[in-house]
Enzyme design. Structure first.
Site, PDB file in Angstrom:
ATOM      1  N   ARG A  99       0.838  -1.210   0.000  1.00 40.41           N
ATOM      2  CA  ARG A  99       0.000   0.000   0.000  1.00 40.41           C
ATOM      3  C   ARG A  99       0.876   1.265   0.000  1.00 40.41           C
ATOM      4  NH1 ARG A  99      -0.519   4.713   2.782  1.00 40.41           N
ATOM      5  NH2 ARG A  99      -0.153   3.605   4.745  1.00 40.41           N
ATOM      6  N   HIS A 106       6.370   4.472  12.658  1.00 46.80           N
ATOM      7  CA  HIS A 106       6.444   4.425  11.187  1.00 46.80           C
ATOM      8  C   HIS A 106       7.473   5.466  10.750  1.00 46.80           C
ATOM      9  CE1 HIS A 106       4.152   3.986   7.207  1.00 46.80           C
ATOM     10  NE2 HIS A 106       4.943   5.023   6.976  1.00 46.80           N
ATOM     11  N   HIS A 136      10.460   7.011   8.053  1.00 42.57           N
ATOM     12  CA  HIS A 136      11.009   7.114   6.697  1.00 42.57           C
ATOM     13  C   HIS A 136      12.503   7.405   6.837  1.00 42.57           C
ATOM     14  CE1 HIS A 136       7.223   7.823   4.059  1.00 42.57           C
ATOM     15  NE2 HIS A 136       6.920   7.067   5.101  1.00 42.57           N
ATOM     16  N   CYS A 182       5.525   9.528   0.103  1.00 46.86           N
ATOM     17  CA  CYS A 182       4.161  10.019   0.277  1.00 46.86           C
ATOM     18  C   CYS A 182       3.902  11.011  -0.844  1.00 46.86           C
ATOM     19  CB  CYS A 182       3.975  10.686   1.634  1.00 46.86           C
ATOM     20  SG  CYS A 182       2.363  11.483   1.771  1.00 46.86           S
TER      21      CYS A 182
HETATM   22 MG    MG Z   1       5.194   5.764   4.904  1.00 47.93          MG
END
Ligand code: MG
Length: 318
Positions: A32, A223, A225, A256
């Site tokens: 996703r 989460h 990056h 994103c």
């Molecule tokens: Mg992400």
């Protein structure tokens, strides 16, 4: 052909500190969060083969698609088809749901877990989902209520928890409030997200200290990056603070589409290597994980940024 060193990783991990968890759960978001950013269309059968390879690598929690409007994220227009054809096994799949229409589609698809997303930064929230933070929470309260009645469980994401591309440093009290609000409406886990990958361990310490004053650590996922190369350092700080759920994306796929400058998610291979080496169990096999990423890299026609993937490919002559 595995490298000699890799076969030894699991057994050479140093004795870890008692304060670190012995086991963590990885939520694989590549299908996703990774694929939503790819410019070329990807066949549903290739997505399904990718998910199967992730399962073969040992993943138990995979975010497989999103019910965001197909015009906004055309890559995931086949969400219902992906879910209808998922391999049948005892795993937890989830799909992102941005609004009530998305929830209708999710319920119809038969998926049992959804994820909703808001942001700690007002400006990012407006730009990402076209609502203020409080408006988004009102929408998600309705979605959660309906989802839970329909027998679905709900994960929550809070974007821009550390640094926002528009507002700069984010106040930790806002992250704590937003996390608490999501849990109060029935979300069972909140993924505290560094959307632009700018956080460093002191940011994690600052924000999580406030969050963990308000909510139990078991309800928190992180989460990260790797835009600035600090994702694994941030994971270590999360582990030190007792977090046991981490999101990662195969090969470092994705960024994103609404966050300028945000490059890849933390690569699953890089996270698995770190955990293996620290003697922390994740249930994911590094080499099989790398196979899943190689498969998707071939389909996409470009290399993926994971350092472990590059190292394995260089060392093993793939
Ligand atoms: Mg992400």
């Amino acid at each position: 052909m595995p490298c000699l060193f890799d076969s030894k990783i699991a057994v050479v991990g140093l004795a870890m500190s008692d304060s670190l968890p012995k086991k963590v759960r990885i939520v694989e978001v590549g299908p996703r969060d990774g694929l939503q950013n790819e410019p070329e269309p990807i066949d549903t059968e290739h997505k399904l083969a990718f998910i199967q390879k992730l399962v073969d690598a040992g993943h138990t929690h995979i975010e497989v698609t999103s019910f965001v409007h197909p015009k906004l994220v055309p890559q995931l227009v086949d969400a219902a088809d992906v879910i209808a054809n998922l391999p049948k096994f005892d795993r937890v799949h989830s799909a992102l749901v941005p609004n009530e229409r998305g929830l209708d589609r999710a319920i119809e698809s038969g998926i049992k877990r959804i994820a909703v997303f808001t942001a700690a930064s007002e400006t990012f929230c407006q730009k990402n989902i076209g609502m203020s933070r409080s408006e988004s929470l009102a929408v998600y309260a309705k979605i959660c209520k309906r989802a839970i009645v329909a027998g679905l469980s709900v994960r929550g994401y809070v974007s821009t928890c550390f640094v926002c591309p528009y507002e700069g440093e984010i106040a930790e009290s806002v992250v704590a409030e937003t996390t608490q609000a999501l849990l109060q409406m029935g979300v069972d886990e909140v993924s505290v997200s560094d959307t632009i990958g700018a956080a460093c361990p002191t940011d994690v310490q600052r924000v999580l200290s406030s969050v963990l004053d308000a909510v139990p650590v078991d309800a928190i996922a992180l989460h990260f990056h790797d835009t600035y190369g600090t994702a694994l350092a941030n994971v270590c700080e999360g582990l030190r603070l007792g977090v046991t759920t981490f999101d990662a994306s195969s090969g470092g796929l994705g960024g994103c589409p609404f966050a300028p400058g945000a490059t890849g998610n933390l690569a699953t291979e890089d996270l698995v290597y770190l955990l293996d080496r620290m003697g922390i169990e994740s249930g994911v096999d590094l080499l099989r994980q790398a196979e899943a990423s190689r498969f998707m890299s071939k389909i996409l026609g470009h290399p993926l940024p994971s350092r472990q993937l590059q190292r394995l490919d260089a060392a093993c002559g793939n």
